[in-house]
Design a protein around this motif. Structure first.
Motif, PDB file in Angstrom:
ATOM      1  N   LEU B   6      -7.224  -0.597   4.046  1.00  0.00           N
ATOM      2  CA  LEU B   6      -7.538  -1.880   2.863  1.00  0.00           C
ATOM      3  C   LEU B   6      -8.094  -1.562   1.710  1.00  0.00           C
ATOM      4  O   LEU B   6      -7.884  -1.788   0.734  1.00  0.00           O
ATOM      5  N   GLN B   7      -9.205  -0.550   2.013  1.00  0.00           N
ATOM      6  CA  GLN B   7     -10.017  -0.370   0.778  1.00  0.00           C
ATOM      7  C   GLN B   7      -9.151   0.567  -0.307  1.00  0.00           C
ATOM      8  O   GLN B   7      -9.041   0.470  -1.419  1.00  0.00           O
ATOM      9  N   THR B  10      -6.154  -1.789  -1.753  1.00  0.00           N
ATOM     10  CA  THR B  10      -6.881  -2.648  -2.865  1.00  0.00           C
ATOM     11  C   THR B  10      -7.228  -1.774  -4.313  1.00  0.00           C
ATOM     12  O   THR B  10      -6.850  -2.262  -5.240  1.00  0.00           O
ATOM     13  N   LEU B  13      -3.959  -1.181  -5.618  1.00  0.00           N
ATOM     14  CA  LEU B  13      -3.436  -2.362  -6.538  1.00  0.00           C
ATOM     15  C   LEU B  13      -4.284  -2.775  -8.012  1.00  0.00           C
ATOM     16  O   LEU B  13      -3.545  -3.050  -8.559  1.00  0.00           O
ATOM     17  N   MET B  14      -5.473  -2.141  -7.641  1.00  0.00           N
ATOM     18  CA  MET B  14      -6.264  -2.845  -8.808  1.00  0.00           C
ATOM     19  C   MET B  14      -6.089  -1.761  -9.943  1.00  0.00           C
ATOM     20  O   MET B  14      -6.531  -2.234 -11.325  1.00  0.00           O
ATOM     21  N   VAL B  54      -5.361 -12.484  -7.700  1.00  0.00           N
ATOM     22  CA  VAL B  54      -4.988 -11.433  -7.047  1.00  0.00           C
ATOM     23  C   VAL B  54      -5.912 -10.265  -7.159  1.00  0.00           C
ATOM     24  O   VAL B  54      -6.545  -9.679  -6.372  1.00  0.00           O
ATOM     25  N   ILE B  57      -9.199 -11.179  -5.205  1.00  0.00           N
ATOM     26  CA  ILE B  57      -9.064 -10.886  -3.828  1.00  0.00           C
ATOM     27  C   ILE B  57      -9.218  -9.299  -3.548  1.00  0.00           C
ATOM     28  O   ILE B  57      -9.946  -8.879  -2.569  1.00  0.00           O
ATOM     29  N   ALA B  58      -8.266  -8.690  -4.374  1.00  0.00           N
ATOM     30  CA  ALA B  58      -8.474  -7.158  -4.283  1.00  0.00           C
ATOM     31  C   ALA B  58      -9.963  -6.634  -4.415  1.00  0.00           C
ATOM     32  O   ALA B  58     -10.539  -6.022  -3.715  1.00  0.00           O
ATOM     33  N   VAL B  61     -12.274  -7.585  -1.457  1.00  0.00           N
ATOM     34  CA  VAL B  61     -11.953  -6.742  -0.323  1.00  0.00           C
ATOM     35  C   VAL B  61     -12.482  -5.339  -0.560  1.00  0.00           C
ATOM     36  O   VAL B  61     -13.160  -4.723   0.322  1.00  0.00           O
ATOM     37  N   HIS B  62     -12.222  -4.745  -1.755  1.00  0.00           N
ATOM     38  CA  HIS B  62     -12.554  -3.274  -1.923  1.00  0.00           C
ATOM     39  C   HIS B  62     -14.064  -3.056  -2.012  1.00  0.00           C
ATOM     40  O   HIS B  62     -14.613  -2.267  -1.647  1.00  0.00           O
TER      41      HIS B  62
END
Lengths: 243, 111
Positions: B6-7, B10, B13-14, B54, B57-58, B61-62
């Protein structure tokens, strides 16, 4: 006192975890390693001084200590490389390991983690099978060869910030070993090894500070091996083989 | 393992989101846009709302998973406090970030 002074002032850790530094005057010689200095102290001044060595030539990995705050092989560290302007030298047991006495650290946590990382070879054949033919040209073999010369001296383990901060972390040497086996075509322990190195304290606890690479006396790069394990575990996770 | 995925996911994604966000800042400051001119462009924009939600959220989480690792290493706290800190910090980031997105896309709706 200059860097070529006739005597060295050597502070040596004495006792146990709650010990203290004791200073010794040691005659300086032209060609002298840190291990020579420690041996001189034990033979001439302090017979009860405990330290560990075997081969004296950088093969066995048993003489590693903290030299002026930095983990090193004492047998391959020339005095001129580490002594400061005042001719002072500070020696302590390896960090991140429980001290036993004086300059001797307890290596058991190091080797326990080596086993926990599945650092042992899992044979895929029996002795009656023909010998495996391994091409040195394959990517996997080259990756294994690049990391395989580790002699488990514990220098990287003592230098690692993640080991210091996280007692569960397996450490650079154990994970480096796991990486060499993960690339060994003859090994059949892949799935359980990936599980072991992706558990709590495994390869994902490495912050890539690269102290292991910086301090490794033979120039290995365990951080690169750990990055390889991270890639393997991610691939295995995507394939549904790890949870 | 799941937290690691997940880390890192994200983080990946970022990368484009941060690039777009920085380009936007450079564009806005380079053209001397005022806050009201920026808000006029973002008001009612579902696209910018989605983009920044988005992002929020990213980032939540990160950042929360990263903070958990920092807390484990530096504070030497156990698994349960680590998880509590992660969720608390993540939800806080999510709440603040979502509030900022609503304020940008629907100005006046929070006052």
């Amino acid at each position: 006192m200059s860097n070529t002074a006739k005597h060295l002032s050597v502070s040596v850790w004495r006792g146990f975890a709650d010990g203290h530094y004791q200073t010794f005057e040691v005659p300086r010689q032209d060609n002298q390693t840190v291990l020579d200095v420690v041996t001189w102290i034990q033979r001439n001044t302090e017979p009860s001084l405990a330290y560990r060595f075997a081969c004296r030539v950088g093969v066995c990995g048993s003489c590693a200590m903290t030299v002026n705050g930095r983990p090193r092989w004492t047998c391959r560290t020339h005095i001129s490389k580490v002594v400061d302007q005042d001719g002072k030298l500070e020696l302590a047991p390896l960090a991140n390991l429980p001290p036993i006495k004086d300059l001797v650290a307890d290596m058991r946590p190091f080797f326990d983690k080596w086993e926990k990382a599945e650092g042992k070879f899992h044979p895929s054949k029996t002795r009656v099978d023909p010998m495996a033919t391994i091409s040195p040209e394959t990517t996997k073999r080259q990756a294994a060869d690049k990391a395989i010369e580790c002699i488990n001296c514990g220098v990287c383990y003592a230098a690692c910030d993640s080991v210091r901060w996280n007692p569960a972390y397996l450490g650079p040497a154990a994970l480096n070993r796991a990486w060499t086996l993960a690339n060994d075509e003859r090994d059949a322990g892949g799935p359980q090894r990936l599980k072991a190195v992706s558990a709590n304290g495994g390869c994902h606890s490495c912050h890539s500070h690269q102290s292991c690479e910086q301090h490794c006396p033979i120039g290995l790069n365990p951080t690169e091996s750990i990055a390889g394990l991270k890639r393997l575990t991610v691939d295995a996770y995507i394939r549904g083989e790890l949870s | 393992m799941r937290l690691y995925i997940l880390q890192r996911g994200t983080a990946a994604l970022m990368v484009p989101l941060i690039a777009i966000h920085l380009a936007l800042i450079v564009y806005a400051t380079g053209n001397g846009l005022t806050a009201s001119e920026i808000l006029a462009r973002t008001r009612g924009s579902i696209a910018w709302g989605l983009f920044y939600q988005v992002f929020v959220i990213a980032a939540a989480v990160h950042g929360a998973i990263g903070l958990r690792s920092v807390a484990r290493d530096w504070l030497r706290i156990g698994p349960r406090p680590q998880t509590g800190l992660m969720w608390g910090f993540g939800l806080l980031l999510l709440a603040f970030g979502t509030r900022a997105v609503i304020a940008v896309v629907f100005p006046g709706s929070l006052s």
